[in-house]
Motif scaffolding. Structure first.
Motif, PDB file in Angstrom:
ATOM      1  N   VAL A  31      -2.081   4.714   3.251  1.00  0.00           N
ATOM      2  CA  VAL A  31      -2.820   4.113   3.780  1.00  0.00           C
ATOM      3  C   VAL A  31      -2.409   3.605   5.113  1.00  0.00           C
ATOM      4  O   VAL A  31      -1.418   3.111   5.597  1.00  0.00           O
ATOM      5  N   LYS A  84     -10.104   3.603  -1.358  1.00  0.00           N
ATOM      6  CA  LYS A  84      -8.894   3.686  -2.130  1.00  0.00           C
ATOM      7  C   LYS A  84      -8.869   3.176  -3.756  1.00  0.00           C
ATOM      8  O   LYS A  84      -9.914   2.640  -4.181  1.00  0.00           O
ATOM      9  N   VAL A 105      -8.461   1.020   3.683  1.00  0.00           N
ATOM     10  CA  VAL A 105      -8.115   0.649   2.422  1.00  0.00           C
ATOM     11  C   VAL A 105      -9.609   0.940   1.605  1.00  0.00           C
ATOM     12  O   VAL A 105      -9.550   1.342   0.449  1.00  0.00           O
ATOM     13  N   VAL A 160       1.003  -0.949   0.063  1.00  0.00           N
ATOM     14  CA  VAL A 160      -0.056  -0.205   0.131  1.00  0.00           C
ATOM     15  C   VAL A 160       0.989   1.267  -0.147  1.00  0.00           C
ATOM     16  O   VAL A 160       2.177   1.226   0.458  1.00  0.00           O
ATOM     17  N   ASP A 208      -3.490   2.719  -5.135  1.00  0.00           N
ATOM     18  CA  ASP A 208      -2.926   2.774  -3.637  1.00  0.00           C
ATOM     19  C   ASP A 208      -2.548   1.778  -2.873  1.00  0.00           C
ATOM     20  O   ASP A 208      -1.879   1.524  -1.940  1.00  0.00           O
ATOM     21  N   VAL A 209      -3.422   0.422  -3.460  1.00  0.00           N
ATOM     22  CA  VAL A 209      -3.248  -0.791  -2.794  1.00  0.00           C
ATOM     23  C   VAL A 209      -3.060  -1.960  -4.077  1.00  0.00           C
ATOM     24  O   VAL A 209      -3.699  -1.745  -5.026  1.00  0.00           O
TER      25      VAL A 209
END
Length: 722
Positions: free
Chosen positions: A139, A148, A145, A135, A254-255
């Motif tokens: 985050v 995102k 999460v 991440v 982002d993840v």
């Protein structure tokens, strides 16, 4: 005492004074010793899966294993599950399985097998790969999460990347809704769409391309983080293992759900600042990437050697000796599609004991199904079909195909049609000749079972001798006909033609055919077909043991009949003896030709109709949503276990031979399943013909007609009396 006898024997041998008895005893001793040695070196049977990728190596190397005295011989299996059954029946001693196959094997305790070796790429790598979540630094924990942007490698399934691994992270963080108004796939994509602001899940979401486009149009935000959001194709920059990492480090997401080894390489090659990223852990916390202490979510085991428990220790030693044995390179080459570095397990373990050593792997392959169940009830009609269906179920579950199937066994094929009518079953693979009866009771076709080439479809034609005076179908009025069966494909195809010839809108097919031909032969006619007009079966022609099509063809070639309504595929494949029998009577040794509706000058092959090898039949009242779910399931099975499977060997062969038996569930020659097939030549499909026939009132035979005449006679008689 024994030493003195041996010394005495050697002395006699040296001075040449051995008696005949001594020589006889020596030969006997040598024979016993030789026989005893050969018992100890009895060869082990290795089950190898033959596929388009392995067949060359198997044919070259397996004979060399036997000749070289390497104590190993090959047994050929059609798929990996087939090799597993070979072990259970004692037909083979050891084989190679993928870890998912091992999950299925662990469910059957009666398979007395043990894991002997892992086939690793490098001996010090204890797992094939580990999945992690990376991440961005904004985050803070797992609860952060939501909302995102998600980078996912894609939903493509292979031996290496199954649905269980693909969906593991999202199922951990997103509760399953099991919305009854959505398919299981749409339910999943809906959950992802609502949980994440945006995502890049490029590549196909389902093997059904139409449904794939529909879902991507509905859940556009799941492609919004891709390099080409409108396309969301497999060619997208952010698709695949490397693509998911690029998606993250390019700040598109982002993840990211990625492999640990890929991440370490990516961060090193791209010289990325580790300060900007963190590992997300299953316990909800995060850990800085710079600490080099990753949190692993799930681990993928290596392929393994499994063996019958009686010979497991011996197999383990043979695999370890490959490095030093002078013949070991041949066995290594046979196993080259796997990682040929055998590493012994710490102890010989059962499949389940071996798999529990890999964090969360077993749990990922044992999902909790939706309630109420979405299982698909598949109707089968024999023990062999039930066995194959059960193995297809196991293979589908461990490779993540949803919904799961359950196998419903009936006594006859007609009972399966009734089971669909009463909704005790959902699907059945019907033969084309069963389509007429299926449509009569309210069933319909969902998908068609398609061969590889057009000439392998069922192709019905009106066939006459080459020197026959008949020039077109219209000329057949008053001729003698040979049918393969009553109201089968050939019969119904001619009835459709007869409707056009006679320009009739409403008639009884039995009466119409009886009036058109002077005499006929109907192969396999039985009492259930009613009392037919005599001329319909006056040419008594019994089946000659070579099939209905060849019986009808023989009827025509023997001059018993003038025309035969047969499947050209069957005639082309199996009429060699008949062609030889009659070729001397034919001009230029060409034995037959087909009739067209109108007279033609060319040697054109004219068809009355064509049909696929079979069809997936369902109840016509099944909802569109349920149809979509089942069709997507079948296409996913086709992709994994069909003729174009990914990988070097199939886990399960959906269409191929099952334990040396052809045409179990699916007909021989099946290539794939398809929603619909485009027109073959210029003939109507049999499905269209049947649909037209079913719409009209179709008499059930002369027996009912006679009853009608009797009722009319009785009515007139009473009127006259009054």
């Amino acid at each position: 005492m024994k030493d003195r006898k041996l010394k005495l024997f050697l002395m006699k041998l040296l001075i040449g004074r051995l008696s005949k008895m001594d020589i006889l005893l020596f030969v006997l001793f040598f024979f016993i010793a030789f026989f005893h040695q050969n018992i100890n070196v009895e060869s082990l049977k290795l089950c190898m899966v033959e596929s388009v990728h392995t067949i060359k190596g198997i044919r070259e190397l397996c004979p060399q294993l036997t000749i070289s005295g390497n104590q190993i011989e090959c047994v050929i299996g059609s798929d990996r599950f087939n090799c597993l059954r070979h072990l259970s029946m004692g037909k083979a001693d050891f084989t190679v399985l993928e870890p998912e196959d091992l999950v299925a094997a662990s469910a059957y305790n009666e398979y007395n097998i043990l894991v002997t070796n892992e086939l690793r790429l490098f001996s010090d790598e204890k797992q094939r790969y580990e999945m992690i979540v990376i991440v961005s630094k904004n985050v803070r924990n797992i609860w952060d999460v939501k909302g995102k942007r998600f980078c996912h490698p894609g939903l493509d399934t292979t031996d290496d990347w199954t649905n269980s691994f693909s969906t593991y992270f999202e199922e951990w963080i997103i509760p399953r809704n099991c919305d009854p108004d959505k398919t299981l796939l749409e339910d999943r994509m809906n959950g992802l769409s609502n949980f994440f602001e945006a995502a890049c899940i490029a590549g196909p979401w389902t093997a059904d391309t139409i449904y794939d486009s529909k879902l991507k149009s509905k859940y556009r935000n799941l492609c919004a983080a891709c390099d080409n959001p409108m396309g969301c194709y497999s060619s997208d920059m952010y698709h695949g293992r490397e693509g998911a990492l690029l998606c993250l480090t390019d700040n598109a997401g982002d993840v990211a759900w990625v492999r640990l080894n890929d991440t370490l390489e990516h961060f090193k090659d791209e010289q990325i600042n580790k300060e900007d990223y963190k590992y997300l852990c299953p316990d909800g916390t995060t850990r800085p990437v710079k600490l080099d202490k990753p949190c692993v979510w799930i681990t993928k085991p290596w392929p393994v050697i499994i063996a019958r428990s009686e010979v497991a220790k011996k197999v383990e030693k043979i695999m370890i000796s490959l490095k030093t044995d002078k013949f070991g390179w041949k066995l290594r080459q046979l196993l080259e599609n796997y990682h040929p570095t055998p590493v012994s397990t710490d102890t010989l373990e059962t499949p389940e004991d071996f798999l529990v050593r890999f964090p969360r792997f077993m749990g990922a392959n044992n999902r909790v199904p939706c309630r109420p169940s979405r299982r698909v009830k598949w109707c089968v009609v024999s023990n062999l079909e039930e066995n194959k269906c059960r193995w297809l179920r196991e293979a589908s579950i461990v490779y993540g195909v949803e919904p799961a199937i359950s196998c419903i066994q009936e006594l006859t094929r007609a009972d399966c049609l009734k089971a669909l009518k009463t909704e005790r079953a959902d699907i059945f693979i019907a033969k084309p000749e069963e389509l007429f009866q299926a449509r009569k009771i309210g069933l319909k076709t969902m998908a068609q079972v398609v061969p590889k080439r057009n000439n392998e479809f069922i192709r019905i034609a009106a066939v006459v001798k080459q020197d026959s005076w008949f020039k077109s179908l219209k000329d057949l009025k008053g001729a003698k006909a040979c049918f393969t069966g009553y109201r089968d494909i050939g019969w119904n195809a001619f009835v459709a033609v007869l409707k056009i010839i006679s320009n009739s809108k409403f008639y009884c097919d039995t009466e119409a055919v009886s009036n058109f031909f002077t005499e006929s032969s109907i192969v396999g006619l039985n009492d259930n077909d009613g009392q037919m007009p005599y001329n319909l079966h006056s040419l008594t022609k019994q089946a000659n043991g070579v099939g209905k099509d060849l019986s009808a063809f023989d009827c025509m070639m023997s001059n018993i009949g003038d025309v035969a309504f047969v499947d050209l595929k069957k005639i082309d494949e199996k009429s060699g003896t008949l062609i030889k029998k009659y070729s001397n009577q034919m001009r230029n040794n060409i034995e037959y030709r087909t009739l067209c509706f109108n007279e033609v000058d060319s040697d054109e092959v004219c068809l009355l109709t064509w049909a696929p090898l079979g069809m997936v039949i369902i109840n016509e009242n099944m909802t569109e949503l349920r149809q979509e779910e089942i069709y997507s399931m079948l296409l996913e099975m086709d992709k994994l276990f069909g003729s174009t499977f990914k990988g070097r060997t199939p886990a399960f062969s959906m269409y191929g031979i099952y334990d040396l038996n052809q045409s179990i569930i699916f007909p021989e020659g099946t290539q794939h399943l398809q929603l619909e097939v485009h027109q073959i030549q210029r003939a109507p499909s049999y499905s269209d013909i049947v649909n037209d026939i079913v719409k009209r009132v179709y008499c059930s035979g002369a027996k009912n007609l006679s009853s009608l005449y009797n009722m009319i006679f009785i009515y007139v008689f009473f009127v006259l009396l009054l």
